[in-house]
Design a protein around this motif. Structure first.
Motif, short mmCIF file in Angstrom:
data_model
loop_
_atom_site.label_atom_id
_atom_site.label_comp_id
_atom_site.label_asym_id
_atom_site.label_seq_id
_atom_site.Cartn_x
_atom_site.Cartn_y
_atom_site.Cartn_z
N ILE A 1 97.19 19.78 64.95
CA ILE A 1 96.54 20.78 64.09
C ILE A 1 95.06 20.91 64.48
N VAL A 2 94.67 22.16 64.78
CA VAL A 2 93.30 22.41 65.25
C VAL A 2 92.51 23.28 64.28
N GLY A 3 93.13 23.70 63.17
CA GLY A 3 92.40 24.55 62.24
C GLY A 3 93.17 24.85 60.97
N VAL A 4 92.43 25.37 59.99
CA VAL A 4 92.99 25.74 58.70
C VAL A 4 92.47 27.12 58.32
N ILE A 5 93.36 27.98 57.84
CA ILE A 5 92.97 29.29 57.32
C ILE A 5 93.49 29.39 55.89
N SER A 6 92.58 29.53 54.95
CA SER A 6 92.93 29.62 53.54
C SER A 6 92.65 31.02 53.03
N ASP A 7 93.64 31.65 52.41
CA ASP A 7 93.40 32.92 51.73
C ASP A 7 93.30 32.63 50.23
N ASN A 8 92.05 32.39 49.80
CA ASN A 8 91.74 32.16 48.39
C ASN A 8 92.34 30.90 47.79
N ARG A 9 92.77 29.94 48.60
CA ARG A 9 93.17 28.62 48.07
C ARG A 9 91.97 27.70 48.23
N PHE A 10 91.38 27.33 47.11
CA PHE A 10 90.10 26.63 47.11
C PHE A 10 90.16 25.26 47.80
N GLY A 11 91.31 24.57 47.68
CA GLY A 11 91.40 23.21 48.19
C GLY A 11 91.89 23.09 49.62
N VAL A 12 92.23 24.21 50.25
CA VAL A 12 92.77 24.14 51.61
C VAL A 12 91.62 24.27 52.61
N SER A 13 90.84 23.22 52.69
CA SER A 13 89.79 23.09 53.69
C SER A 13 89.78 21.64 54.14
N SER A 14 89.16 21.38 55.28
CA SER A 14 89.16 20.02 55.80
C SER A 14 87.91 19.77 56.62
N SER A 15 87.40 18.56 56.52
CA SER A 15 86.27 18.16 57.36
C SER A 15 86.75 17.70 58.73
N LEU A 16 88.06 17.65 58.92
CA LEU A 16 88.65 17.16 60.16
C LEU A 16 88.81 18.24 61.21
N VAL A 17 89.00 19.49 60.76
CA VAL A 17 89.20 20.62 61.68
C VAL A 17 88.44 21.83 61.15
N PRO A 18 88.14 22.82 62.00
CA PRO A 18 87.48 24.04 61.51
C PRO A 18 88.31 24.72 60.42
N SER A 19 87.63 25.17 59.37
CA SER A 19 88.31 25.76 58.22
C SER A 19 87.75 27.16 57.94
N VAL A 20 88.67 28.10 57.71
CA VAL A 20 88.31 29.49 57.46
C VAL A 20 88.80 29.90 56.08
N TYR A 21 87.98 30.69 55.38
CA TYR A 21 88.34 31.21 54.07
C TYR A 21 88.42 32.73 54.15
N ILE A 22 89.52 33.30 53.66
CA ILE A 22 89.68 34.75 53.66
C ILE A 22 89.48 35.28 52.25
N THR A 23 88.60 36.25 52.10
CA THR A 23 88.41 36.91 50.81
C THR A 23 87.70 38.24 51.02
N HIS A 24 87.97 39.20 50.16
CA HIS A 24 87.19 40.44 50.12
C HIS A 24 86.24 40.42 48.93
N GLN A 25 86.26 39.30 48.18
CA GLN A 25 85.44 39.18 46.99
C GLN A 25 84.36 38.11 47.16
N ILE A 26 83.31 38.45 47.91
CA ILE A 26 82.14 37.57 47.93
C ILE A 26 81.53 37.56 46.53
N ASN A 27 81.60 38.71 45.88
CA ASN A 27 81.17 38.84 44.49
C ASN A 27 82.41 38.96 43.61
N VAL A 28 82.50 38.13 42.59
CA VAL A 28 83.66 38.13 41.69
C VAL A 28 83.25 38.76 40.37
N LEU A 29 83.74 39.96 40.10
CA LEU A 29 83.36 40.67 38.90
C LEU A 29 84.06 40.08 37.68
N SER A 30 83.28 39.84 36.62
CA SER A 30 83.85 39.28 35.39
C SER A 30 83.03 39.68 34.18
#
Length: 352
Positions: free
Chosen positions: A104-133
């Motif tokens: 495993i050489v990487g992780v890609i998370s689409d809005n799953r907060f816990g799917v990141s790792s310090s062991l491999v490069p991790s990417v987060y996918i979102t269109h909401q940098i700003n979360v309206l509430s």
């Protein structure tokens, strides 16, 4: 498609099917670029991707079990302890899995907060940098951006001018963000448009059922050819007809692609993945945002004010409102070709 022993975990949030469907082109791009995707999710998102990619490896993640509340923000706040527990569990599971699998050489998370790792490069996918509430927008945006900063990169599925996400993806915060273009599992095809109105039902319960019941009533006895896709992924695909309406419980991607391409008008929620799909297919649409879901309400208003697509509240919908589509520009964008350079982050050595 050729694959190597370089594996990448890709993990969409199970909230409707939108996060899972927009991961389809990324999974295909990974395969095209000689990576082996491992799918990690739960619930309908997990089941959907297993149908789409039956030959890939899968990891079952803890469910966030987010239930719908009349006030979405209050509901999420009340469920925060439960969500936080699932996030901690999935982070532990993902890191344990990576330690045991040296490929495993990487992780890609689409809005799953816990799917990141310090062991491999991790990417987060979102269109909401700003979360309206509403009144708490500052707070929800602050916490979401704090989560994003746990990842090496943030991929935003939109054009660089935020053409479809508007202010949701515009931020001055220092985040390593990349606009990667509009993502869709679909391709534009030329078919006779022999379906007058296609209704696509989606979202979490009970709102999914509210939408279904309201629209069935609205189109009852309509003389046009009406087709409903209910978005209910079950063990068996079903098709039936009731009065003037043809129903499908769900359709696979290639089937849904054909039926959308064969439709004159699409009625659906203003979920971001739906917007991207219809833009790639150059479709005229009418949107009905989920009540008390600020993201969908904003997107529907943004596209209406841009004269791209009309919309209204569910309680205000009547079939004759579709006449307003005639004066709208419709959704349109060129298909995104994911560049191999996007995955350059995963070509380095693991972090340990």
């Amino acid at each position: 498609m050729k694959t190597t022993n370089k594996k990448i975990i890709i993990a969409p949030l199970n909230w409707g099917l939108g996060h899972a469907t927009r991961c389809v082109p990324i999974i295909n791009a990974l395969l095209d670029n000689n990576f082996t995707p491992i799918i990690a999710s739960d619930g309908n998102a997990f089941n959907f991707l297993r149908i789409e990619f039956p030959n890939l490896e899968y990891i079952k993640l803890p469910a966030y079990n987010i239930s719908y509340h009349r006030n979405l923000q209050l509901g999420l706040f009340l469920q925060f302890p439960k969500i936080l527990k699932a996030v901690k569990e999935e982070k532990k599971l993902i890191n344990s899995f990576i330690k045991k699998n040296k490929e495993i050489v990487g992780v890609i998370s689409d809005n799953r907060f816990g799917v990141s790792s310090s062991l491999v490069p991790s990417v987060y996918i979102t269109h909401q940098i700003n979360v309206l509430s509403g009144l708490t927008t500052f707070l929800t945006t602050f916490f979401h951006q704090k989560i994003i900063k746990n990842f090496d990169e943030c991929w935003i599925p939109d054009t660089k001018h935020s053409e479809f996400s508007g202010k949701l993806s515009i931020s001055k915060t220092k985040i390593t963000a990349k606009f990667i273009g509009v993502l869709s599992r679909f391709k534009k095809e030329i078919f006779p448009e022999n379906i007058d109105v296609l209704v696509i039902i989606s979202g979490v319960e009970p709102n999914r059922t509210f939408l279904q019941e309201k629209l069935i009533t609205a189109f009852k006895n309509d003389v046009r050819k009406i087709v409903f896709v209910l978005g209910k992924v079950e063990d068996e695909q079903k098709e039936w007809k009731s009065e003037n309406i043809i129903f499908y419980n769900y359709l696979l991607s290639h089937e849904l692609q054909k039926i959308i391409n064969s439709s004159k008008i699409v009625v659906c929620r203003s979920g971001y993945s739906s917007i991207m799909d219809l833009a790639v297919l150059n479709k005229k649409a009418f949107f009905i945002p989920t009540k008390d879901q600020p993201e969908q309400e904003y997107l529907a208003k943004f596209l209406k004010e841009s004269n791209i697509a009309p919309s209204c509240k569910l309680e205000d919908f009547k079939a004759d409102k579709l006449s307003t589509i005639a004066i709208s520009k419709g959704l349109s964008v060129k298909e995104t070709k994911l560049n191999s350079k996007l995955f350059s982050l995963f070509h380095g050595k693991r972090k340990f």
